[in-house]
Design a protein around this motif. Structure first.
Motif, PDB file in Angstrom:
ATOM      1  N   LYS A 674      13.845  22.238  44.790  1.00 15.01           N
ATOM      2  CA  LYS A 674      14.129  23.277  45.778  1.00 15.01           C
ATOM      3  C   LYS A 674      15.628  23.340  46.071  1.00 15.01           C
ATOM      4  O   LYS A 674      16.187  24.402  46.305  1.00 15.01           O
ATOM      5  N   SER A 675      16.263  22.192  46.044  1.00 16.23           N
ATOM      6  CA  SER A 675      17.699  22.183  46.349  1.00 16.23           C
ATOM      7  C   SER A 675      18.508  22.887  45.265  1.00 16.23           C
ATOM      8  O   SER A 675      19.579  23.391  45.529  1.00 16.23           O
ATOM      9  N   GLY A 677      17.417  25.512  43.748  1.00  9.70           N
ATOM     10  CA  GLY A 677      17.099  26.933  43.779  1.00  9.70           C
ATOM     11  C   GLY A 677      15.685  27.321  43.417  1.00  9.70           C
ATOM     12  O   GLY A 677      15.402  28.499  43.220  1.00  9.70           O
ATOM     13  N   MET A 678      14.757  26.376  43.346  1.00  6.02           N
ATOM     14  CA  MET A 678      13.376  26.763  43.069  1.00  6.02           C
ATOM     15  C   MET A 678      12.789  27.416  44.323  1.00  6.02           C
ATOM     16  O   MET A 678      12.859  26.841  45.414  1.00  6.02           O
ATOM     17  N   THR A 679      12.242  28.600  44.162  1.00  5.82           N
ATOM     18  CA  THR A 679      11.710  29.321  45.319  1.00  5.82           C
ATOM     19  C   THR A 679      10.333  28.764  45.699  1.00  5.82           C
ATOM     20  O   THR A 679       9.671  28.118  44.868  1.00  5.82           O
ATOM     21  N   PRO A 680       9.878  29.025  46.951  1.00  8.63           N
ATOM     22  CA  PRO A 680       8.539  28.561  47.342  1.00  8.63           C
ATOM     23  C   PRO A 680       7.463  29.056  46.384  1.00  8.63           C
ATOM     24  O   PRO A 680       6.526  28.326  46.054  1.00  8.63           O
ATOM     25  N   ILE A 770      13.324  20.566  52.647  1.00  9.59           N
ATOM     26  CA  ILE A 770      14.040  19.891  51.559  1.00  9.59           C
ATOM     27  C   ILE A 770      14.790  18.667  52.072  1.00  9.59           C
ATOM     28  O   ILE A 770      14.747  17.597  51.458  1.00  9.59           O
ATOM     29  N   ALA A 771      15.470  18.849  53.181  1.00 10.15           N
ATOM     30  CA  ALA A 771      16.279  17.743  53.685  1.00 10.15           C
ATOM     31  C   ALA A 771      15.401  16.522  53.928  1.00 10.15           C
ATOM     32  O   ALA A 771      15.768  15.394  53.576  1.00 10.15           O
TER      33      ALA A 771
ATOM     34  N   ASN B  58      23.597  19.929  55.120  1.00  9.72           N
ATOM     35  CA  ASN B  58      22.273  20.536  54.849  1.00  9.72           C
ATOM     36  C   ASN B  58      22.206  21.970  55.352  1.00  9.72           C
ATOM     37  O   ASN B  58      21.587  22.831  54.725  1.00  9.72           O
ATOM     38  N   GLY B  62      21.747  25.459  53.181  1.00  7.29           N
ATOM     39  CA  GLY B  62      20.496  26.188  53.393  1.00  7.29           C
ATOM     40  C   GLY B  62      19.287  25.307  53.194  1.00  7.29           C
ATOM     41  O   GLY B  62      18.171  25.795  52.973  1.00  7.29           O
ATOM     42  N   LEU B  63      19.463  24.005  53.271  1.00  6.52           N
ATOM     43  CA  LEU B  63      18.328  23.086  53.163  1.00  6.52           C
ATOM     44  C   LEU B  63      17.635  22.920  54.507  1.00  6.52           C
ATOM     45  O   LEU B  63      16.529  22.407  54.589  1.00  6.52           O
ATOM     46  N   ASP B  64      18.311  23.307  55.541  1.00  3.82           N
ATOM     47  CA  ASP B  64      17.775  23.182  56.890  1.00  3.82           C
ATOM     48  C   ASP B  64      18.292  24.378  57.689  1.00  3.82           C
ATOM     49  O   ASP B  64      19.230  25.048  57.271  1.00  3.82           O
ATOM     50  N   GLU B  83      12.602  31.832  53.170  1.00  4.69           N
ATOM     51  CA  GLU B  83      12.651  30.629  52.333  1.00  4.69           C
ATOM     52  C   GLU B  83      13.007  30.999  50.895  1.00  4.69           C
ATOM     53  O   GLU B  83      13.787  30.318  50.238  1.00  4.69           O
ATOM     54  N   ALA B  87      16.317  30.044  48.725  1.00  2.00           N
ATOM     55  CA  ALA B  87      16.259  29.443  47.391  1.00  2.00           C
ATOM     56  C   ALA B  87      17.146  30.211  46.418  1.00  2.00           C
ATOM     57  O   ALA B  87      17.900  29.623  45.635  1.00  2.00           O
ATOM     58  N   ARG B  90      20.752  29.412  47.178  1.00  2.00           N
ATOM     59  CA  ARG B  90      21.191  28.108  46.655  1.00  2.00           C
ATOM     60  C   ARG B  90      21.421  28.188  45.151  1.00  2.00           C
ATOM     61  O   ARG B  90      22.364  27.634  44.613  1.00  2.00           O
TER      62      ARG B  90
END
Lengths: 777, 237
Positions: A674-675, A677-680, A770-771, B58, B62-64, B83, B87, B90
């Motif tokens: 996800k970090s 750039g993989m979308t939900p 993600i965090a 973070n 955009g992780l948080d 979301e 993604a 990022r």
């Protein structure tokens, strides 16, 4: 123990989702096992159960009444465990051949009491006979007859049906008071025996010789022969239920094994930490056993209750014809599941826990919950070069990281798809058989003209009870042919007939006109074309020992007509015989049709037709075609549907659990993906794909497996399978039930099960922060 | 080092935090933080453990999401993105380097780098070509078929940097990039980051390594108890 309990309780709370999943899977599995075992236990030996409950007679002997004073003394003869009798025997026949609703002439036994040392008859409706003019009919519970009917007798006078009772030993067609039997001119006496040795026909023969020495024996009936007749009835669904029961057990065990071992493996790091804190290896094992066994105990208890609630009616439906009093799930099944399921969970948990127990604390901690690296490098490598979207190719590689877990999950899906395939196949076969046996067309109506022999008319509420044609047979047929929209009329007459040399009554249907549109499908041989020819059901052949081409003789009211068996029809009615109108004319000259099957123009106005019929003869009645679904078919189809839903649900829960474990283990990887750039949606797609691939593989393996099992079940349950009857081949229409679209769709059931199980945890993974995921390492 | 950088015109605001507050259930991680980072800058965020510097990173990645205030990157208000939008953001704008590398253990170095490109829809051969170029530039092309577990710490971090750069991000974020490395590997990574910034890559570092900050950053922001305590320009050593 306190330390163990405290940590186990904390672990259960911390892993609430896993705890709930274990509880739910065990719940559904336990319910399935209870139903499966209940059905197996009940269908395996319903006759034996019923026979034991009634203290059924191993031998029913009929003696000449001249020796009646000496019969009671036979109870002390060698090999006799208990005896009842003598009971006076008399024949009784209704003035209207089918007045009793069961047969032409009945064998009535004079008994003052349904109880006794042998053959404790179960009165399931009404009461026992209390005086002259009363009769109790021997019918299995659930038969569509009610007490209260007054039946005129052929020899004059009448009797009132005051009760319905069932003797699994089949010692009588009906019971009256001893005085009534004597009054009807009884010339024979019945004795009922329970024998010490009764397992084989030779045992029964020895018993017969023992009790009959020096006495005028007229005939005997062995319980083994009765049992054989019942077994033929049960034979249709026993193989089916056996296979479903075995599948249910297998899926449940696989899912529980997968679930519990996964839970323990996922907790390796926790195990290491506990060891580092000073917990002994045994204490650590105890923690894990408690952690997985606690929800299993709760799930099992709920499952047993659910299994009893849902399985009870199924078991009752399956064995109701045997007259078994206690037809719920046997108590020992509940007990076995209550003890066995938590024990299974504990054993399954013990194996990985033992492995963890042997590991040093540091190794357990460093093993963590992630699978070892490089388990699936080649597969991932190969997939990364394909044209598939990266989320899909990544997902397809996931199962290779945990091959054992994936194999267990796939195995559950395989069995799930095999179950669906079997259920679909069995349902299609049952439907095909029903359609072949009772062809009904949308443009066909039945017109009833009289109460057919063998069909009970139950009082004024029964629409058939008031049938009284005003016109003659030929005139009624003319009325029907003249009605608007009629394309064709076939007349039929149903009669109860005995075979010369036998004491069984058979339902014989005689057709007039071209019956091709309304008759059952011919399985072997041909449809009777002339007088003296009959077609019979396969069960008739099994029951009588006759074969295609043999000649037998029909007997009705003293008149005898020889007939040759020229065809075998697909009909599951015991003793069914079908013939032409010419044969009926020879047997019962001047008989009228009891029903007409009318084929209407598809565009015909049915109301106008009914009005024309009522105007022509108000004494005949238009009825919709009778449904051909037998109680066996209902049992089979409803059991198939229920067990398929349950087994599919368990397989889906197994997939759910696998995905929960996988996503928990790969939490960091998901965070990384996800970090970058993989979308939900891509995360969901990856996780779902990881299981859909397994589902497809499971589907492709489960389909042929299910088809093979279907063939085995159909062969075992087919109405005839005796090579000496020249009909050992099961008709193709029962086997070739899977058409091309079905064959394409069935493997997709595996994908469906997998997607269903994976979707919720996949969406949960997609929503993961993600965090937090990256911190989790 | 001649990697093509998409950092935007020099001087343009790339990151803008306005009165950002971030609360967790039982603590406040950031409280009223405002900060601007311009294209081509290298900003080091320093502070003690628990001061909120990783939270800041973070939020920028955009992780948080912030509890209040706004975080804008390249003029895009991250608070307004779904979301999926985050993604995609990022993917296109951000490259991240983590203290513990966060490489996927099941994939060799080349595929770890190529994966990020493939997620943007780049075909596999093209993504691998680009990944190989980067590994070559970072001096680890010879280890392209090696799995993360068999790489040294420095090599892993180089692969992680290559992955971060594969989509030509506007902003490179690094969270304690030398924190898990021995001193020699740490030096190599510092050189790498410095090289990147010198060819125009905008850089936001989170570190408590004073040497890394003074060597790579042009500005140091000190965060204490969730607030910016001090900002200072740095003359790179």
């Amino acid at each position: 123990m306190n330390a163990v309990w405290r940590v186990a309780r904390a672990a259960v709370r911390r892993r609430m989702l896993q705890t709930v999943v274990i509880g739910v899977v065990v719940w559904v599995s336990a319910a399935t096992v209870v139903m499966a075992l209940g059905l197996l236990a009940s269908s395996a030996a319903p006759f034996d159960r019923a026979h034991d409950e009634q203290r059924g007679a191993h031998l029913a002997a009929v003696f000449d009444s001249s020796a009646v004073d000496r019969l009671a003394g036979t109870s002390g003869r060698a090999g006799v465990e208990a005896a009842a009798g003598p009971y006076a025997l008399a024949g009784v026949e209704a003035a209207d051949g089918g007045g009793f609703g069961v047969a032409g002439e009945l064998t009535a036994v004079g008994r003052a009491d349904p109880a006794g040392a042998v053959d404790r008859v179960t009165v399931w409706s009404g009461r026992w006979v209390g005086g002259p003019g009363e009769i109790v009919l021997n019918l299995p519970p659930g038969a569509p007859v009610a007490p209260g009917r007054v039946v005129d007798l052929a020899g004059g006078g009448s009797v009132t049906v005051v009760g319905l009772a069932f003797s699994v030993s089949q010692t009588a067609d009906a019971w009256v008071t001893p005085e009534q039997a004597t009054a009807w001119g009884s010339t024979a006496s019945q004795m009922l025996y329970r024998l010490v040795d009764h397992a084989t026909a030779a045992d029964i023969s020895r018993g017969e010789a023992s009790v009959s020495t020096g006495l005028p024996l007229l005939g005997t009936q062995s319980y083994l022969a009765v049992k054989q007749r019942f077994s033929q009835e049960a034979g249709v669904y026993v193989p089916f239920l056996t296979v479903f029961g075995a599948l249910g057990l297998a899926v449940a065990v696989l899912s529980v094994a997968n679930l519990v071992s996964g839970a323990v493996v996922a907790g390796y790091r926790h195990i290491g930490v506990l060891k580092a804190l000073g917990y002994t290896p045994n204490q650590v094992m105890a923690v894990y056993l408690v952690m997985v066994t606690a929800p299993a105990v709760v799930g099992t208890a709920l499952g047993v209750c659910t299994g009893d609630l849902v399985g009870g009616p199924l078991v009752r439906d399956a064995v109701e014809g045997f007259g078994v009093a206690d037809t719920g799930v046997p108590w020992w099944v509940d007990l076995a599941v209550l003890v066995g399921m938590p024990a299974l969970v504990a054993v399954v948990a013990l194996l990985p826990a033992l492995r963890a127990r042997r590991q040093p604390a540091a190794a357990a901690i460093s093993a963590g919950s992630r699978p070892g690296a490089r388990r699936a490098p080649r597969v991932q490598r190969a997939l990364s070069g394909t044209r598939l979207p990266r989320s899909v190719s990544l997902g397809l590689g996931v199962p290779f990281a945990r091959p054992a877990r994936s194999a267990l999950t796939a195995a559950a899906v395989v069995l799930g798809v095999a179950t669906v395939t079997l259920a679909v196949g069995v349902t299609l076969s049952v439907t095909a058989f029903r359609d072949a046996a009772n062809p009904t067309r949308a443009n066909q109506v039945d017109v009833m003209a009289a109460v057919p022999g063998g069909t009970p008319a139950d009082g004024p509420d029964d629409p058939l009870s008031e049938l009284a044609p005003r016109l003659g047979d030929a005139q009624d047929e003319a009325v029907l042919r003249a009605a608007p929209g009629v394309l064709g009329v076939v007349a039929s007459s149903q009669q109860l007939v005995r075979l010369v040399g036998g004491n069984e009554t058979h339902v014989v249907r005689f057709y007039r006109g071209d019956a091709s549109a309304v008759r059952p499908r011919v399985w072997a041989g041909a449809w009777p074309a002339r007088g003296g020819e009959v077609a019979v059901s396969a069960k008739f052949l099994t029951q009588t020992g006759l074969a295609l081409g043999d000649t037998t003789t029909l007997e009705q009211r003293g008149k005898r007509v020889p007939v040759r068996i020229v065809g075998v029809v697909l009909e599951n009615v015991t003793g069914s015989v079908l013939g032409t109108w010419e044969t009926l004319e020879s047997l019962l000259p001047g008989s009228r049709a009891t029903a007409y099957q009318v084929t209407l123009d598809p565009d015909a106005d049915r109301d106008a037709f009914a009005r024309a019929v009522a105007a022509g003869d108000p004494g005949i009645r238009v009825t919709p075609p009778r449904g051909g679904t037998s109680s066996q078919a209902v049992v089979i189809i409803s059991t198939a549907t229920l067990l398929t839903l349950l087994l599919g649900g368990i397989a889906a829960l197994g997939v759910f659990n696998t995905v929960v474990l996988n996503t928990r283990e790969r939490r960091r990887d998901l965070g990384v993906l996800k970090s970058v750039g993989m979308t939900p949606r891509q995360v969901t797609s990856m996780v779902v794909t990881s299981m859909a691939g397994l589902g497809l593989v499971g589907g492709l393996i489960g389909l042929p497996l299910g088809m093979v099992v279907h063939r085995v079940v159909v062969h075992a349950a087919a109405p005839i399978n005796s090579p000496d009857l020249l009909l050992s081949v099961v008709p193709d229409l029962l086997l070739s039930v899977y058409d091309a679209p079905t064959l394409v769709l069935l493997p997709l059931a595996g994908v469906g099960i997998a997607v269903l199980g994976a979707l919720v945890p996949a969406r949960r993974a997609a929503r993961m922060t993600i965090a937090a995921a990256l911190r989790s390492e | 080092m001649h990697s093509d950088i998409a950092g935007g015109p020099i001087g343009e605001v790339v990151v803008g935090l306005t009165d950002v507050r971030k609360e967790y259930s039982d603590s406040v991680a950031l409280d009223g933080v405002s900060l601007e980072i311009r294209a081509g800058e290298a900003v080091a965020v320093m502070g003690p453990s628990g001061s909120g510097k990783s939270t800041l990173l973070n939020l920028v990645a955009g992780l948080d999401r912030p509890t209040s205030g706004s975080v804008a990157v390249h003029g895009e208000d991250l608070g307004r993105l779904s979301e999926t939008g985050l993604a995609l953001f990022r993917r296109r704008r951000i490259g991240m380097v983590f203290q513990f590398f966060n490489l996927l253990d099941d994939l060799p170095a080349l595929d770890n780098v190529a994966l990020a490109a493939q997620l943007t829809g780049t075909k596999a051969p093209q993504a691998r070509r680009r990944a190989l170029e980067l590994l070559d530039e970072l001096g680890v092309a010879g280890r392209r078929d090696t799995y993360p577990a068999q790489l040294s710490g420095g090599e892993r971090q180089r692969v992680a940097v290559a992955r971060a750069l594969v989509n030509r991000p506007a902003l490179l974020l690094a969270d304690e990039p030398t924190g898990a490395l021995d001193s020699r590997s740490g030096e190599q990574v510092m050189d790498l980051l410095l090289d990147l910034n010198q060819i125009g890559q905008t850089l936001l570092l989170v570190t408590h390594d004073q040497r890394l900050a003074t060597r790579c950053a042009s500005r140091v922001v000190e965060v204490v108890d969730g607030r910016i305590a001090r900002e200072s320009a740095v003359a790179r050593s």
